[in-house]
Each structure stands twice: as structure tokens, then as C-alpha cells.
Design an enzyme around this catalytic site. Structure first.
Site, PDB file in Angstrom:
ATOM      1  CD  GLU A  75      35.845  19.450  35.433  1.00 15.19           C
ATOM      2  OE1 GLU A  75      35.036  20.214  34.689  1.00 15.19           O
ATOM      3  OE2 GLU A  75      36.924  19.488  35.382  1.00 15.19           O
ATOM      4  CB  ALA A 215      44.311  16.668  30.089  1.00 21.11           C
ATOM      5  CD  GLU A 217      39.520  21.911  33.926  1.00 20.04           C
ATOM      6  OE1 GLU A 217      38.658  22.085  33.980  1.00 20.04           O
ATOM      7  OE2 GLU A 217      39.899  20.721  33.345  1.00 20.04           O
ATOM      8  CG  ASN A 218      43.256  18.201  39.204  1.00 22.31           C
ATOM      9  OD1 ASN A 218      42.105  18.203  39.087  1.00 22.31           O
ATOM     10  ND2 ASN A 218      44.000  17.208  38.988  1.00 22.31           N
ATOM     11  CG  HIS A 249      41.952  23.248  26.537  1.00 24.97           C
ATOM     12  ND1 HIS A 249      41.231  23.650  25.800  1.00 24.97           N
ATOM     13  CD2 HIS A 249      41.348  22.543  27.515  1.00 24.97           C
ATOM     14  CE1 HIS A 249      39.771  23.706  26.378  1.00 24.97           C
ATOM     15  NE2 HIS A 249      40.046  22.786  27.509  1.00 24.97           N
ATOM     16  CD  GLU A 250      43.336  19.972  30.111  1.00 19.68           C
ATOM     17  OE1 GLU A 250      42.934  20.466  31.353  1.00 19.68           O
ATOM     18  OE2 GLU A 250      42.696  19.678  29.367  1.00 19.68           O
ATOM     19  CG  HIS A 253      40.785  24.933  31.759  1.00 17.35           C
ATOM     20  ND1 HIS A 253      39.471  25.476  31.704  1.00 17.35           N
ATOM     21  CD2 HIS A 253      40.857  23.672  30.862  1.00 17.35           C
ATOM     22  CE1 HIS A 253      38.854  24.864  30.987  1.00 17.35           C
ATOM     23  NE2 HIS A 253      39.546  23.668  30.246  1.00 17.35           N
ATOM     24  CD  GLU A 272      36.392  22.853  29.187  1.00 12.54           C
ATOM     25  OE1 GLU A 272      37.033  22.553  28.138  1.00 12.54           O
ATOM     26  OE2 GLU A 272      36.672  22.240  30.208  1.00 12.54           O
TER      27      GLU A 272
END
Length: 293
Positions: A75, A215, A217-218, A249-250, A253, A272
Site C-alpha cells: 500500500e 500496522a 491491514e493485509n 482497527h486492523e 479493515h 479508515e
């Protein structure tokens, strides 16, 4: 470029490279047909760089030894540094990863490992095969080859309760107990709240040595800076709240950004914003934000 079963007879007219746009421009002999299937084969090579972008390598010390880890940061446009692709966020595809590694190493990708086969031409080396991913933006594709240590799975994988594991430098997985307790609860609560599973059969949370971001978020293979995933047993409530917030949070996603993706980076506030809102809401629901553990 080789045509698929239909239509047939297509040939290349011209191929040019546009360095300023980082684009390979391919012109074909006739217009592509809507609904047709085409296969494009491109020979390429790329460097396993040390710039923490694309597919890169890093190292860490374990006693008096230097250990190595390779990982991806795609990203927003790092994927094109690893393989030819369309990496604009609105363009989605499935990805089938095949990773080569030495016997001393382990690999990970978005999906669970399907099978491993020895390389006939290279004793002590293996190919790891991964099943196709769901349709997703290229920047979410991810893979790693490393000597990290993994925890046992937090749960048997099901559609509503995917398996969760943490990977870290050997000897540090004991610091993952808190994250391993938070992550399954977050996934379960988000699945219930949103009425949809996360879209992946497993979630690997990796404390990547030397990772320079908080972090990433893959989908199914989330990368973390170590302090945002690992905690000492006597960590403060504030430290627990910080880790649970980043983990939630991750994982949020998976729904906001991964399953549903903004058409362009100018709209990334959508993914986000919703990931931030729902991670806070679900932590309040499961008790993670107040770290009542």
C-alpha cells in the site's frame, strides 16, 4: 500475450514502457471483446530490496546470530515493485501465491497453506502453494518468508470464527497472550454486528522486526510494529488499550477497505473512518477498550 479459449487469433501490435508513469503499455491487433478471457504472460525480475517497500528483506539479532525476514508493503503502489500488476484500489482480482523457500524458513500469505512440494532441482528447498484469495485490491496481497515463531491457533477455523495466530521473533510469542485474547473476540463481535464474516478463513498477526509503520491491514496477514502487538505480562492498562485499539482497527479493515474498497485513495477516509468507528464500538462491547482483562 496469449488469447484464452475465446476469442482466438489476438496478437500484439506494440509494447512500450512509460517510466514516468510506471506503466507497460500493450497495444493489441484488434479491440478486446467484452466477456472474453485473455492471458497475459510477462517475463520480469525484481530486486528483494531493503527499502521497506514492495517485497523487501530485513534482519534481526537472535543471540549472536543474524536472522532474516522478507515481507511485503504494497500500500499504496508497492505491489508494482514486486510483480507486474494493476494496483489501483478499484481494480480487484484473485491471487494464487507460490513461494519458494529453504527448509529452514517458513512462508505465509493471505490464505492458509495448501501444500508443500520439494524443488527437484534444489535439494533442501521447497515450493509452498496457496489457494486463490477472494477478489481483492492488489495492495492487500501479501506474503512473507521468515524464521519467526508462531503461536497455536486461537480457534479452529470456521466461517464465523476464523483461526487467529501471532508470529514473532522466537522467544517473544509469550508476549502475544493479550493480542490472542482480544483478536478472536473482535472478529466474532464484528461478524455478529455486521452480519457478515471477515472473508478470510484465518488471520495471521505478525510482529515484523523493524517494521516502520504502526500496522498494515493485509487481508488475512496483518503486519504490526512489535510494540503494537506484543505486551509484557505486567503491562499498564494504557498499553493494553493501545494494543487492543490497533488490533481491532486492523481487523475491522477486513470489512472496511478489504471487502468494500474505496474507488481511489482520495476516498480512503471511508475505509479508515468506518474501521476506526467500528473498532471503537466493538472494543466497548467486548470490554477490550477498557482492558478489563
Amino acid at each position: 500475450m496469449r488469447p484464452g479459449p475465446s476469442p482466438a487469433g489476438l496478437s500484439l501490435a506494440n509494447v512500450t514502457l512509460e517510466p514516468a508513469l510506471e506503466q507497460l503499455v500493450i497495444r493489441v491487433s484488434e479491440p478486446l471483446r467484452a466477456g472474453g478471457r485473455y492471458r497475459l504472460a510477462v517475463r520480469y525480475w525484481a530486486t528483494l530490496n531493503t527499502e521497506d517497500r514492495g517485497y523487501y528483506r530485513g534482519s534481526y539479532a537472535l543471540g549472536d546470530q543474524t536472522r532474516w525476514v522478507s515481507a511485503t508493503v504494497f500500500e499504496p503502489t508497492g505491489a508494482r515493485r514486486a510483480f507486474p500488476c494493476f494496483d489501483e484500489p478499484h481494480l480487484k482480482a484473485t491471487f494464487r501465491m507460490v513461494l519458494g523457500r529453504h527448509a529452514n524458513y517458513t512462508s505465509n500469505s493471505n490464505m492458509p497453506l495448501d501444500r508443500t512440494e520439494p524443488m527437484e532441482e534444489a535439494p533442501g528447498w521447497f515450493w509452498d502453494y496457496y489457494p486463490p484469495t477472494p477478489r481483492m485490491s492488489t495492495y492487500l496481497a501479501a506474503f512473507m518468508v521468515h524464521e519467526l515463531e508462531g503461536t497455536s491457533a486461537a480457534a479452529a477455523p470456521t466461517v464465523s470464527a476464523p483461526a487467529v495466530r501471532v508470529w514473532a521473533v522466537p522467544g517473544r510469542t509469550r508476549l502475544a497472550n493479550y493480542s490472542m485474547s482480544v483478536a478472536p473476540e473482535v472478529l466474532s463481535s464484528l461478524t455478529e454486528t455486521l452480519g457478515s464474516p471477515s472473508g478470510m478463513p484465518k488471520h495471521d498477526l505478525v510482529a515484523v522486526p523493524g517494521f516502520k509503520s504502526e500496522a498494515l491491514e493485509n487481508w488475512g496477514l496483518v503486519s504490526f510494529e512489535e510494540n503494537h502487538l506484543l505486551l509484557q505480562a505486567n503491562a499498564s492498562q494504557l498499553a493494553k488499550q493501545s494494543v487492543s485499539t490497533v488490533v481491532a482497527h486492523e481487523l475491522a479493515h477486513s470489512w472496511f477497505g478489504n471487502l468494500i474498497t474505496p474507488a481511489w485513495w482520495s476516498d480512503i477516509w471511508l475505509s479508515e473512518g468506518f474501521a476506526t468507528y467500528y473498532s471503537a464500538a466493538v472494543l466497548d462491547k467486548v470490554g477490550g477498550q477498557s482492558a478489563r482483562r
